[in-house]
Design an enzyme around this catalytic site. Structure first.
Site, PDB file in Angstrom:
ATOM      1  N   GLY A  12     -44.197  18.145  57.851  1.00  0.00           N
ATOM      2  CA  GLY A  12     -45.061  18.690  58.891  1.00  0.00           C
ATOM      3  C   GLY A  12     -46.009  17.703  59.540  1.00  0.00           C
ATOM      4  O   GLY A  12     -46.984  18.113  60.181  1.00  0.00           O
ATOM      5  N   GLY A  14     -45.053  15.582  61.891  1.00  0.00           N
ATOM      6  CA  GLY A  14     -44.568  15.258  63.230  1.00  0.00           C
ATOM      7  C   GLY A  14     -43.441  14.247  63.233  1.00  0.00           C
ATOM      8  O   GLY A  14     -43.268  13.512  64.210  1.00  0.00           O
ATOM      9  N   LYS A  15     -42.664  14.210  62.162  1.00  0.00           N
ATOM     10  CA  LYS A  15     -41.582  13.226  62.045  1.00  0.00           C
ATOM     11  C   LYS A  15     -40.503  13.442  63.113  1.00  0.00           C
ATOM     12  O   LYS A  15     -40.007  12.484  63.697  1.00  0.00           O
ATOM     13  CB  LYS A  15     -40.974  13.317  60.647  1.00  0.00           C
ATOM     14  N   THR A  16     -40.169  14.699  63.354  1.00  0.00           N
ATOM     15  CA  THR A  16     -39.162  15.002  64.376  1.00  0.00           C
ATOM     16  C   THR A  16     -39.662  14.584  65.756  1.00  0.00           C
ATOM     17  O   THR A  16     -38.932  13.967  66.541  1.00  0.00           O
ATOM     18  CB  THR A  16     -38.819  16.504  64.362  1.00  0.00           C
ATOM     19  N   LYS A  37     -29.748  13.053  62.388  1.00  0.00           N
ATOM     20  CA  LYS A  37     -30.471  13.767  61.340  1.00  0.00           C
ATOM     21  C   LYS A  37     -29.661  13.632  60.061  1.00  0.00           C
ATOM     22  O   LYS A  37     -28.475  13.971  60.021  1.00  0.00           O
ATOM     23  CB  LYS A  37     -30.646  15.240  61.717  1.00  0.00           C
ATOM     24  N   GLY A 115     -35.016  11.283  58.460  1.00  0.00           N
ATOM     25  CA  GLY A 115     -34.807  11.762  57.101  1.00  0.00           C
ATOM     26  C   GLY A 115     -35.290  13.187  56.939  1.00  0.00           C
ATOM     27  O   GLY A 115     -35.358  13.963  57.899  1.00  0.00           O
ATOM     28  N   VAL A 116     -35.640  13.546  55.709  1.00  0.00           N
ATOM     29  CA  VAL A 116     -36.101  14.900  55.393  1.00  0.00           C
ATOM     30  C   VAL A 116     -37.430  14.786  54.660  1.00  0.00           C
ATOM     31  O   VAL A 116     -37.479  14.232  53.557  1.00  0.00           O
ATOM     32  CB  VAL A 116     -35.075  15.637  54.505  1.00  0.00           C
ATOM     33  N   ASN A 174     -49.572   9.833  64.116  1.00  0.00           N
ATOM     34  CA  ASN A 174     -49.600  10.989  64.998  1.00  0.00           C
ATOM     35  C   ASN A 174     -51.035  11.486  65.123  1.00  0.00           C
ATOM     36  O   ASN A 174     -51.599  12.043  64.189  1.00  0.00           O
ATOM     37  CB  ASN A 174     -48.692  12.087  64.429  1.00  0.00           C
TER      38      ASN A 174
END
Length: 216
Positions: A12, A14-16, A37, A115-116, A174
């Site tokens: 959560g 803001g990686k995406t 992804k 990544g995840v 971020n």
């Protein structure tokens, strides 16, 4: 050619958004770039994170997206990959992800692999995101925030990567999240200074509010 692994200090952060942001930045420099992804949980069909990358990049879906090359494993259950895989009776397949990357590398200048969560998120029992990045010699981009606690989480992620011999490509801070301006500015300054002192070859990026204004 550059292939980078994008990880976060936590879920959560803001990686995406940062993956799409960096991809758009490279596009503006005249590079041909695509995102990948590693594995997607919590959705069906084309990866929702891939769709968000394209929205931020302001480009339509690529043929490679529709052919599930950019995210070959999509799981319905919204959880860590090792849990989602167990729920669906499958296992994370490193070779499948690696082969997808090779295809993308043959077609684009730059491949950004999201990544995840963080580097220590398990992809399967005994195998972490950090292990995947290390096995494939992928330079790492760490995404963190300027929120209270962001310094500690940022330094932990950097030390975790360094302890595994991973090359730090950059740190993206971020600053979108609402925060006391003084706290945010202080966090940015500290993280930037830490990176310059300890990882002099790495880059530091500050990613502000582009969600509403669509700015980079």
């Amino acid at each position: 050619m550059a292939t980078l692994f994008i990880s976060g200090t936590d879920t959560g952060v803001g990686k995406t958004a940062a993956t799409g942001w960096l991809a758009k930045k490279l596009l503006s420099e005249g590079r041909s770039v695509i995102t990948q992804k590693l594995i997607q949980t919590g959705c069906e069909g084309i990866s929702e994170d891939i769709k968000e990358h394209r929205r931020i990049m302001e480009v339509p879906l690529f043929r490679e997206d529709r052919e599930f090359i950019t995210c070959p494993q999509v799981l319905k259950f919204p959880a860590s990959p090792h849990i989602a895989c167990a729920m669906e009776g499958v296992e994370f397949d490193p070779e499948l992800a690696e082969n997808s990357t090779k295809i993308l590398e043959s077609r684009f200048d730059d491949v950004l692999i999201e990544g995840v969560g963080g580097l220590l998120v398990p992809l399967k029992k005994g195998y972490l995101c950090a292990d995947y990045a290390a096995d494939n010699s992928l330079p790492v981009v760490i995404v963190g925030t300027s929120l209270l606690g962001g310094i500690n989480r940022g330094l932990l992620a950097l030390e975790s990567a360094a302890s595994r011999g991973l090359k730090i490509h950059s740190f993206i801070c971020n600053t979108y999240f609402p925060e006391d301006p003084k706290v945010s500015a202080s966090a940015v300054e500290y993280l930037r200074g830490h990176l310059e002192r300890n990882f002099p070859d790495a880059k530091f990026f500050e990613m502000g509010d582009f969600y509403g204004n669509r700015q980079i």
